[in-house]
Design a protein around this motif. Structure first.
Motif, short mmCIF file in Angstrom:
data_model
loop_
_atom_site.label_atom_id
_atom_site.label_comp_id
_atom_site.label_asym_id
_atom_site.label_seq_id
_atom_site.Cartn_x
_atom_site.Cartn_y
_atom_site.Cartn_z
N THR A 43 0.84 -1.20 0.00
CA THR A 43 0.00 0.00 0.00
C THR A 43 0.87 1.25 0.00
OG1 THR A 43 -1.68 1.29 1.18
CG2 THR A 43 -0.22 -0.07 2.52
N LYS A 44 0.44 2.25 -0.75
CA LYS A 44 1.15 3.53 -0.83
C LYS A 44 0.31 4.68 -0.29
CE LYS A 44 4.41 1.32 -3.00
NZ LYS A 44 5.62 0.91 -2.23
N HIS A 45 -0.88 4.36 0.25
CA HIS A 45 -1.79 5.42 0.67
C HIS A 45 -2.59 4.95 1.88
CE1 HIS A 45 -4.43 8.99 -0.56
NE2 HIS A 45 -5.03 8.47 0.50
N LEU A 81 -7.23 2.49 10.77
CA LEU A 81 -6.34 2.75 9.64
C LEU A 81 -6.79 1.96 8.40
CD1 LEU A 81 -2.92 2.69 11.50
CD2 LEU A 81 -4.15 4.69 10.65
N THR A 82 -6.65 2.61 7.26
CA THR A 82 -7.17 2.05 6.02
C THR A 82 -6.17 2.25 4.89
OG1 THR A 82 -9.42 2.62 6.72
CG2 THR A 82 -9.09 2.10 4.39
N ALA A 83 -5.87 1.17 4.17
CA ALA A 83 -5.08 1.28 2.94
C ALA A 83 -6.04 1.70 1.83
CB ALA A 83 -4.41 -0.05 2.62
N ARG A 84 -6.19 3.01 1.68
CA ARG A 84 -7.26 3.52 0.81
C ARG A 84 -7.06 3.12 -0.65
NH1 ARG A 84 -11.36 4.59 3.46
NH2 ARG A 84 -10.34 6.20 4.70
N ASP A 85 -5.81 3.06 -1.10
CA ASP A 85 -5.58 2.68 -2.49
C ASP A 85 -6.07 1.27 -2.76
OD1 ASP A 85 -3.58 1.67 -0.82
OD2 ASP A 85 -1.92 2.17 -2.16
N LEU A 86 -5.80 0.35 -1.84
CA LEU A 86 -6.25 -1.03 -2.03
C LEU A 86 -7.76 -1.14 -1.88
CD1 LEU A 86 -3.46 -2.90 -0.05
CD2 LEU A 86 -3.48 -2.19 -2.45
N GLN A 87 -8.31 -0.37 -0.96
CA GLN A 87 -9.76 -0.41 -0.77
C GLN A 87 -10.49 0.05 -2.03
OE1 GLN A 87 -11.64 2.57 1.73
NE2 GLN A 87 -12.90 1.01 2.71
N LEU A 88 -10.02 1.14 -2.65
CA LEU A 88 -10.68 1.66 -3.84
C LEU A 88 -10.56 0.70 -5.02
CD1 LEU A 88 -9.73 5.44 -3.57
CD2 LEU A 88 -11.93 4.36 -3.05
N PRO A 96 -14.90 -7.84 -1.80
CA PRO A 96 -14.72 -7.39 -0.41
C PRO A 96 -13.43 -6.61 -0.22
CG PRO A 96 -15.49 -9.66 -0.46
CD PRO A 96 -15.15 -9.29 -1.88
N TRP A 97 -13.50 -5.59 0.66
CA TRP A 97 -12.33 -4.74 0.89
C TRP A 97 -11.81 -4.83 2.32
CZ3 TRP A 97 -14.43 -1.57 4.52
CH2 TRP A 97 -15.79 -1.23 4.40
#
Length: 201
Positions: A43-45, A81-88, A96-97
């Protein structure tokens, strides 16, 4: 709980859900006050999400909304905390995210467990997240779309909760990426300040 503050749903470009939306974090995501968070390189975000955490005190199922207090041991702070790039990416694939929320250390919790009797009105708390003195998130728990009684009633409808289970009740607007070395200060009235530093790379 996802999208449980209208302001967060709006900033995400999503509709407020008609019913509570649940996702899970594994026990391995838990970490403590002042621990360092080291997200995986995939993850980068990574973004912060300050939330009120409700800690269950007794094994329970099918709890009516008007009996919610009898199953609560107390309250603390969680930074979802959330890896937003992977979630999107997963949102876009309609899969599922949970993984974007589930990495080791992605659920800092603390610094204290404040017993329920010391928090007579958990719907009247102020929560703030700051980094280097900059206020990133600020809201009151009264702004939840679904309050604690409804959340407990909904979650226990057919599902047993165990002592020590934690309900993260949702975050507000202001989610933003963290940088290497940032120290997140998540504060809720009467519950203290949860501090964690992020180390990237």
């Amino acid at each position: 709980m996802a999208l449980n503050y209208r302001a967060h749903a709006e900033e995400s470009g999503l509709e407020v859900p008609p019913d509570p939306v649940l996702f899970f974090k594994p026990p391995s995501a838990l970490t403590g006050h002042r621990s360092e968070i080291r997200p995986p390189a995939r993850t980068k975000h990574v973004e912060h999400e300050v939330e009120l955490a409700v800690v269950i005190g007794t094994r329970c199922r099918d709890v009516p909304a008007d009996e919610w207090r009898r199953v609560v041991a107390g309250y603390t702070i969680v930074n979802d905390l959330t890896a937003r790039d992977l979630q999107l990416i997963n949102h876009g694939r309609n899969v599922p995210w949970d993984q974007a929320k589930a990495f080791d250390g992605f659920a800092p919790l603390g610094p204290y467990l404040v017993t329920a009797d010391a928090v007579p009105d958990p719907s009247g708390l102020e929560m703030t997240l700051t980094i280097d003195g900059e206020v990133r998130q600020h809201a009151r728990t009264a702004q939840m779309v679904f309050g604690i009684p409804r959340l407990i009633e909904d979650l226990t409808d057919g599902m047993t909760l165990e002592p020590g289970d934690v309900i993260a009740t949702g975050t507000t607007a202001g989610i933003a990426p963290v940088s290497d070395g940032d120290e997140m200060h998540a504060t809720i009235t009467g519950l203290g300040t949860l501090r964690n530093r992020v180390l990237l790379g």
